[in-house]
Design an enzyme around this catalytic site. Sequence first.
Site, PDB file in Angstrom:
ATOM      1  N   HIS A  79       0.824  -1.205   0.000  1.00 25.63           N
ATOM      2  CA  HIS A  79       0.000   0.000   0.000  1.00 25.63           C
ATOM      3  C   HIS A  79       0.860   1.259   0.000  1.00 25.63           C
ATOM      4  O   HIS A  79       2.003   1.252   0.474  1.00 25.63           O
ATOM      5  CB  HIS A  79      -0.931  -0.001   1.202  1.00 25.63           C
ATOM      6  N   GLU A  81       0.677   4.008   1.758  1.00 25.93           N
ATOM      7  CA  GLU A  81       1.074   4.456   3.087  1.00 25.93           C
ATOM      8  C   GLU A  81       2.238   3.619   3.615  1.00 25.93           C
ATOM      9  O   GLU A  81       3.182   4.142   4.205  1.00 25.93           O
ATOM     10  CB  GLU A  81      -0.098   4.340   4.073  1.00 25.93           C
ATOM     11  N   CYS A 107      -6.295   1.512   5.292  1.00 24.53           N
ATOM     12  CA  CYS A 107      -6.896   0.272   5.792  1.00 24.53           C
ATOM     13  C   CYS A 107      -6.393   0.020   7.219  1.00 24.53           C
ATOM     14  O   CYS A 107      -5.523   0.746   7.719  1.00 24.53           O
ATOM     15  CB  CYS A 107      -6.526  -0.901   4.887  1.00 24.53           C
ATOM     16  N   CYS A 110      -2.543  -0.612   7.427  1.00 20.76           N
ATOM     17  CA  CYS A 110      -1.808   0.656   7.320  1.00 20.76           C
ATOM     18  C   CYS A 110      -1.988   1.493   8.581  1.00 20.76           C
ATOM     19  O   CYS A 110      -1.043   2.139   9.034  1.00 20.76           O
ATOM     20  CB  CYS A 110      -2.265   1.438   6.096  1.00 20.76           C
TER      21      CYS A 110
END
Length: 153
Positions: A79, A81, A107, A110
Amino acid sequence: MNKWDKRFMELSYVVGSWSSCYKDDRQVGAVIVRNKRILTTGYNGAPSGITSCKDRGECLRVKKNIPSGTCHEICYAVHAEQNAIIQAAKIGVSVEDATLYCTHQPCNICAKMIINSGIKRIVFDNGYPDSFSMEMFKEANVIVDKYSDLLKN
């Protein structure tokens, strides 16, 4: 909203355009900032040395019929992040007390990384079907601002 929120959010979209995600609606970008200085950026994509879904010509999650917001681990991509935090660690830059600007709501995986990295504020634009991440941010006293709400002010 201040001009810096606007600038860094716009930049998160530019960074997201570098994504190697096969799905156009999942071009996610992240920018970590402290004191109006960019610390790191990240976009969602396959780890170094791994063929991305874009290069494979198909999305693994679509192929396996995995709904959005579930089974995050079944995906080639890291991801945005996560990549921004990983890059900070790789180059030895602390993200303590920083702000993370992200095209999409983080999410829960993260969220855990964001909380433990010391990031104190998140500004995101698009929602994501993961209310648990928002619960964790609230409990950890991480400030979360939805970009569209900032635009109204």
